[in-house]
Design an enzyme around this catalytic site. Structure first.
Site, PDB file in Angstrom:
ATOM      1  N   TYR A   1      40.828  39.278  37.859  1.00 57.10           N
ATOM      2  CA  TYR A   1      40.663  40.018  36.549  1.00 57.10           C
ATOM      3  C   TYR A   1      39.339  40.444  36.019  1.00 57.10           C
ATOM      4  O   TYR A   1      38.969  41.477  35.787  1.00 57.10           O
ATOM      5  CB  TYR A   1      41.034  39.581  35.416  1.00 57.10           C
TER       6      TYR A   1
ATOM      7  N   LYS B   1      46.440  30.235  47.487  1.00 58.83           N
ATOM      8  CA  LYS B   1      46.939  31.063  48.767  1.00 58.83           C
ATOM      9  C   LYS B   1      45.853  30.666  49.742  1.00 58.83           C
ATOM     10  O   LYS B   1      45.143  31.353  50.357  1.00 58.83           O
ATOM     11  CB  LYS B   1      46.997  32.386  48.535  1.00 58.83           C
TER      12      LYS B   1
ATOM     13  N   ASP C   1      53.510  31.554  47.114  1.00 53.30           N
ATOM     14  CA  ASP C   1      54.766  32.100  47.286  1.00 53.30           C
ATOM     15  C   ASP C   1      55.653  31.017  47.289  1.00 53.30           C
ATOM     16  O   ASP C   1      56.942  31.220  46.674  1.00 53.30           O
ATOM     17  CB  ASP C   1      54.743  32.883  48.528  1.00 53.30           C
TER      18      ASP C   1
ATOM     19  N   ASP D   1      49.337  34.402  35.738  1.00 54.70           N
ATOM     20  CA  ASP D   1      49.839  35.490  34.987  1.00 54.70           C
ATOM     21  C   ASP D   1      51.206  35.502  35.585  1.00 54.70           C
ATOM     22  O   ASP D   1      52.333  35.644  34.706  1.00 54.70           O
ATOM     23  CB  ASP D   1      49.001  36.665  35.122  1.00 54.70           C
TER      24      ASP D   1
ATOM     25  N   ASP E   1      55.117  34.370  33.576  1.00 49.42           N
ATOM     26  CA  ASP E   1      56.265  35.206  33.364  1.00 49.42           C
ATOM     27  C   ASP E   1      57.644  34.867  33.924  1.00 49.42           C
ATOM     28  O   ASP E   1      58.580  34.974  33.313  1.00 49.42           O
ATOM     29  CB  ASP E   1      55.920  36.752  33.932  1.00 49.42           C
TER      30      ASP E   1
HETATM   31  C1  IPM Z   1      49.221  37.761  29.720  1.00 53.58           C
HETATM   32  C2  IPM Z   1      49.041  39.103  29.631  1.00 53.58           C
HETATM   33  C3  IPM Z   1      47.627  39.907  29.693  1.00 53.58           C
HETATM   34  C4  IPM Z   1      47.049  39.066  31.152  1.00 53.58           C
HETATM   35  C5  IPM Z   1      47.531  41.262  29.721  1.00 53.58           C
HETATM   36  C6  IPM Z   1      47.986  41.825  28.359  1.00 53.58           C
HETATM   37  C7  IPM Z   1      46.055  41.503  29.860  1.00 53.58           C
HETATM   38  O1  IPM Z   1      49.905  39.880  30.597  1.00 53.58           O
HETATM   39  O2  IPM Z   1      48.554  37.051  28.711  1.00 53.58           O
HETATM   40  O3  IPM Z   1      49.964  37.137  30.282  1.00 53.58           O
HETATM   41  O4  IPM Z   1      47.241  39.787  32.069  1.00 53.58           O
HETATM   42  O5  IPM Z   1      46.484  38.262  31.020  1.00 53.58           O
HETATM   43 MN    MN Z   2      51.157  38.081  31.634  1.00 55.30          MN
END
Ligand code: IPM
Ligand code: MN
Length: 357
Positions: free
Chosen positions: A142, A192, A224, A248, A252
């Site tokens: 990032y 990785k 992975d 990240d 999710d």
């Molecule tokens: C998260 C979000 C953020 C990230 C974005 C909105 C910058 O996806 O907090 O997971 O990628 O860190």
């Molecule tokens: Mn995110």
């Protein structure tokens, strides 16, 4: 005690879920005769509209000064065409970096009440899923330089740099080891290392640190394989530690284990008092302003704030139990409803939680 809290609703559903969290905090402060000093600040697309930049200096100074931040979400299609450095998401990344919040804690709980909607079979759930993702938040892909899109000799290329210093790996790994020690004593580091030098350093560093934590059992998984295991065998994990981009993505994915992204809170820390609490979900522009958003991730983030920044353990617990109870009593926003089940809106879910506190 200083109880200043900067509230940053941000964009999309940020505003409505923030309203829910503040109602919950108000209930706590009324009952306990506390005095939270709320300050509101702009960040994200709304700040671009109001001030021309996604992270106004005033917001940054307020956050650095007050130290405790409750944040909603940033971004949306309206600002998809602004230049990359001005994107709402970059403002959040900048705030995390300026506050040096390198450790992002994302607890994941799979509750019995939501088992029917989970993609994994019920038998895998056992007593429910309970794990903790520790995501490095101020380094890696990032933030690495160089980055950009450029054209040379007619060829256009986009590039980013994944880079970690040993010190950056060590401090977030230390946080994860400490957390693992308080929990089951199991820590999985995810990288990785078969392809990336950053990951080789990551693995070397976490392995060395393990000597200092004899009561924590460390193992390593490739990203992975970890992505597969997380869904097919979640009980193999307790505490996970990983870099920014892998964390990240995995968090999710973990939304599926909790029933919805709308269930996942998070807390970010550095080495000082500064902390930022935010739901893992984004702005959900498709449902914004319609009283459809699930406020639970935001409310649970506020509970994490009470526990970790203000030492209000019993109050945090009461909120978490009220959330469990509301779910057990059948309250469901659309994101966590089984087919055919009656759904409720953001405010009705908030009220159900308030009544059970
Ligand atoms: C998260 C979000 C953020 C990230 C974005 C909105 C910058 O996806 O907090 O997971 O990628 O860190
Ligand atoms: Mn995110």
């Amino acid at each position: 005690m200083d109880m200043r809290i900067v509230l940053i609703p941000g964009d999309g559903i940020g505003e409505e879920v923030m309203r829910s969290a503040v109602q919950v905090l108000d209930a706590v402060q009324k009952r306990r005769r506390l005095n939270f000093q709320y300050e509101c600040a702009l960040l994200g697309g709304c700040a671009i509209d109001a001030a021309g930049v996604p992270l106004p200096d005033e917001t940054l100074h307020q956050c650095l000064d007050a130290e405790i931040i409750l944040f909603g979400a940033a971004g949306g299609p309206k600002w998809d065409h602004v230049s990359p450095e001005k994107r709402p998401e970059r403002a959040l990344a900048k705030l995390r970096k300026e506050m040096d919040l390198f450790a992002n804690l994302r607890p994941v709980r799979g509750r019995k009440a939501l088992a029917p909607i989970l993609p994994v079979k019920n038998r895998l759930i056992g007593d429910g899923i309970d794990l903790l993702i520790v995501r490095e938040l101020t380094g890696g892909l990032y933030y690495g330089e160089p980055r950009g899109i450029s054209t040379e000799n007619g060829e256009t290329r986009g590039y980013n740099t994944m880079v970690y210093t040993k010190a950056e790996v060590e401090r977030v790994a230390r946080t994860a080891f400490e957390l693992a020690k308080e929990r089951s004593g199991r820590l999985t580091s995810i990288d990785k290392a078969n392809m990336l030098e950053t990951s080789r350093l990551w693995r070397e560093t976490t392995t060395q640190l393990a000597d200092e934590y004899p009561d924590v059992k460390l193992d390593h998984l490739l990203i992975d394989a970890a992505a597969l295991s997380l869904i097919s065998h979640p009980s193999r994990f307790d505490v996970l530690v990983t870099g920014n981009i892998f964390g990240d993505i995995l968090s999710d994915e973990a939304g599926a284990l909790a029933g919805s992204l709308g269930m996942l809170p998070s807390a970010s820390f550095g080495s000082g008092r500064g902390a930022l609490y935010e739901p893992v979900h984004g702005t959900a522009p498709d449902i914004a302003g319609q009283d459809k958003a699930n406020p639970i991730a935001m409310i649970l983030s506020a509970a994490m704030m009470l526990r970790r920044s203000f030492g209000l353990r019993a109050e945090a617990r009461a909120i978490e139990e009220a959330v469990d109870q509301a779910l057990e009593d059948g309250y469901r926003t659309i994101d966590i409803a089984q087919k055919g089940m009656k759904t409720c809106g953001t405010q009705e879910m908030t009220d159900a939680i308030l009544q059970r506190m």
